[in-house]
Design a protein around this motif. Sequence first.
Motif, PDB file in Angstrom:
ATOM      1  N   ALA A 133       0.913  -1.078   0.036  1.00  0.00           N
ATOM      2  CA  ALA A 133       0.013  -0.201  -0.030  1.00  0.00           C
ATOM      3  C   ALA A 133       0.667   1.234  -0.163  1.00  0.00           C
ATOM      4  O   ALA A 133       0.588   2.146  -0.672  1.00  0.00           O
ATOM      5  N   HIS A 134       1.990   1.223   0.622  1.00  0.00           N
ATOM      6  CA  HIS A 134       2.912   2.510   0.848  1.00  0.00           C
ATOM      7  C   HIS A 134       3.426   2.601  -0.566  1.00  0.00           C
ATOM      8  O   HIS A 134       3.541   3.707  -1.023  1.00  0.00           O
ATOM      9  N   PHE A 135       3.893   1.387  -1.179  1.00  0.00           N
ATOM     10  CA  PHE A 135       4.673   1.720  -2.352  1.00  0.00           C
ATOM     11  C   PHE A 135       3.700   2.151  -3.526  1.00  0.00           C
ATOM     12  O   PHE A 135       4.114   3.299  -4.405  1.00  0.00           O
ATOM     13  N   ALA A 136       2.587   1.691  -3.525  1.00  0.00           N
ATOM     14  CA  ALA A 136       1.351   2.191  -4.275  1.00  0.00           C
ATOM     15  C   ALA A 136       1.055   3.684  -4.179  1.00  0.00           C
ATOM     16  O   ALA A 136       0.784   4.329  -5.161  1.00  0.00           O
ATOM     17  N   THR A 137       1.364   4.119  -3.153  1.00  0.00           N
ATOM     18  CA  THR A 137       0.750   5.724  -2.711  1.00  0.00           C
ATOM     19  C   THR A 137       2.123   6.551  -3.157  1.00  0.00           C
ATOM     20  O   THR A 137       1.875   7.418  -3.529  1.00  0.00           O
ATOM     21  N   HIS A 138       3.371   5.840  -2.837  1.00  0.00           N
ATOM     22  CA  HIS A 138       4.376   6.888  -3.061  1.00  0.00           C
ATOM     23  C   HIS A 138       5.330   6.436  -4.602  1.00  0.00           C
ATOM     24  O   HIS A 138       6.049   7.612  -4.880  1.00  0.00           O
ATOM     25  N   TYR A 139       4.949   5.616  -4.972  1.00  0.00           N
ATOM     26  CA  TYR A 139       5.586   5.251  -6.362  1.00  0.00           C
ATOM     27  C   TYR A 139       4.731   5.566  -7.576  1.00  0.00           C
ATOM     28  O   TYR A 139       3.740   5.526  -7.590  1.00  0.00           O
ATOM     29  N   VAL A 140       5.317   6.343  -8.553  1.00  0.00           N
ATOM     30  CA  VAL A 140       4.914   7.025  -9.804  1.00  0.00           C
ATOM     31  C   VAL A 140       5.152   6.018 -10.766  1.00  0.00           C
ATOM     32  O   VAL A 140       6.099   5.846 -11.480  1.00  0.00           O
ATOM     33  N   ASP A 141       3.750   5.397 -11.148  1.00  0.00           N
ATOM     34  CA  ASP A 141       3.864   4.329 -12.046  1.00  0.00           C
ATOM     35  C   ASP A 141       3.140   4.798 -13.384  1.00  0.00           C
ATOM     36  O   ASP A 141       2.133   4.541 -13.609  1.00  0.00           O
ATOM     37  N   ALA A 142       3.677   6.105 -14.183  1.00  0.00           N
ATOM     38  CA  ALA A 142       2.971   6.788 -15.179  1.00  0.00           C
ATOM     39  C   ALA A 142       4.135   7.366 -15.958  1.00  0.00           C
ATOM     40  O   ALA A 142       5.124   7.940 -15.481  1.00  0.00           O
ATOM     41  N   GLY A 230       8.019   8.860   2.804  1.00  0.00           N
ATOM     42  CA  GLY A 230       8.143   9.275   1.293  1.00  0.00           C
ATOM     43  C   GLY A 230       9.473   9.448   0.646  1.00  0.00           C
ATOM     44  O   GLY A 230       9.393   9.112  -0.441  1.00  0.00           O
ATOM     45  N   ALA A 231      10.433   9.792   1.618  1.00  0.00           N
ATOM     46  CA  ALA A 231      11.686   9.981   1.107  1.00  0.00           C
ATOM     47  C   ALA A 231      12.427   8.540   0.365  1.00  0.00           C
ATOM     48  O   ALA A 231      13.272   8.598  -0.335  1.00  0.00           O
ATOM     49  N   LEU A 232      11.839   7.441   1.028  1.00  0.00           N
ATOM     50  CA  LEU A 232      12.311   6.016   0.384  1.00  0.00           C
ATOM     51  C   LEU A 232      12.161   5.853  -0.805  1.00  0.00           C
ATOM     52  O   LEU A 232      12.838   5.170  -1.518  1.00  0.00           O
ATOM     53  N   LEU A 233      11.091   6.496  -1.602  1.00  0.00           N
ATOM     54  CA  LEU A 233      10.905   6.216  -2.920  1.00  0.00           C
ATOM     55  C   LEU A 233      10.685   7.536  -3.645  1.00  0.00           C
ATOM     56  O   LEU A 233       9.930   7.704  -4.881  1.00  0.00           O
ATOM     57  N   ARG A 234      11.599   8.524  -3.265  1.00  0.00           N
ATOM     58  CA  ARG A 234      11.578   9.806  -3.859  1.00  0.00           C
ATOM     59  C   ARG A 234      12.197   9.461  -5.172  1.00  0.00           C
ATOM     60  O   ARG A 234      13.140   9.055  -5.265  1.00  0.00           O
ATOM     61  N   PRO A 235      11.838   9.985  -6.472  1.00  0.00           N
ATOM     62  CA  PRO A 235      12.235   9.896  -7.880  1.00  0.00           C
ATOM     63  C   PRO A 235      13.366  10.672  -7.557  1.00  0.00           C
ATOM     64  O   PRO A 235      13.914  11.616  -6.818  1.00  0.00           O
ATOM     65  N   ALA A 236      14.353  10.149  -8.667  1.00  0.00           N
ATOM     66  CA  ALA A 236      15.602  10.741  -8.804  1.00  0.00           C
ATOM     67  C   ALA A 236      15.546  12.200  -9.344  1.00  0.00           C
ATOM     68  O   ALA A 236      14.462  12.437 -10.249  1.00  0.00           O
TER      69      ALA A 236
END
Length: 237
Positions: A133-142, A230-236
């Motif tokens: 659930a956390h991954f789905a919230t913070h990861y941008v898959d688009a 949120g910092a764990l999946l912050r985009p580059a």
Amino acid sequence: MIGVVIPAHNEGERIGAALEAVLRAAAHPALLGETVGVAVVLDSCSDSTSAVVAQYPVIGIALDARNVGIARARGADLFVGGGARWLAFTDADTLVSPDWLVKQLAENADVVCGSIGVEDWGAHGLEGSAVQAHFATHYVDADGHRHIHGANLGVSAEAYCRVGGFQPLACSEDVALVEALQAAGARIAWSAGPRVTTSARTDARARGGFGDTILAMVASLAKPADTELGALLRPAA
């Protein structure tokens, strides 16, 4: 020619499925019969990885570096020397979609940074659903994301050579390459079109890689007050 490079360190349980997926992508009719070479760079393997790789029509390259940047570069050098026009990179615990290469080439870019999906969160036990659930919230898959994954990366051979290829880094070699390409003015497609799924493994191979990121998420969810998740999946950048 297109070259696909897969670094592997003791991936005997996963490499077979990864290769079958890559070979399906290599045979896609939209590639119009273009030659696709596949190289598995066997980095310090002491399990059955090399034996499994030998069962497939791919190239095995053995080295003893324990360094993913060196491993990816060794495979890339092989294909660049053979005249490849496009280099595609994935990982030994990752399944690419049948149209993975087709989608990369369709972007008409110098570099294609793809997003990833996670195959199965069950390895994380009771925390698995919370991590998912956390991954789905913070990861941008688009389209338009800013994630960089060695498991889903493509680059023209010309652009790759222009910046000197992968640096000999034990982790974040993919980020360093894309940053060098950005600085050189390469056309980058941040695309969700080329699809891959990777494992939410608990036995991460590369320190600081995606597996470690997932483990850090699990630890942070167990102690939510200690870390800004949120910092764990912050985009580059």
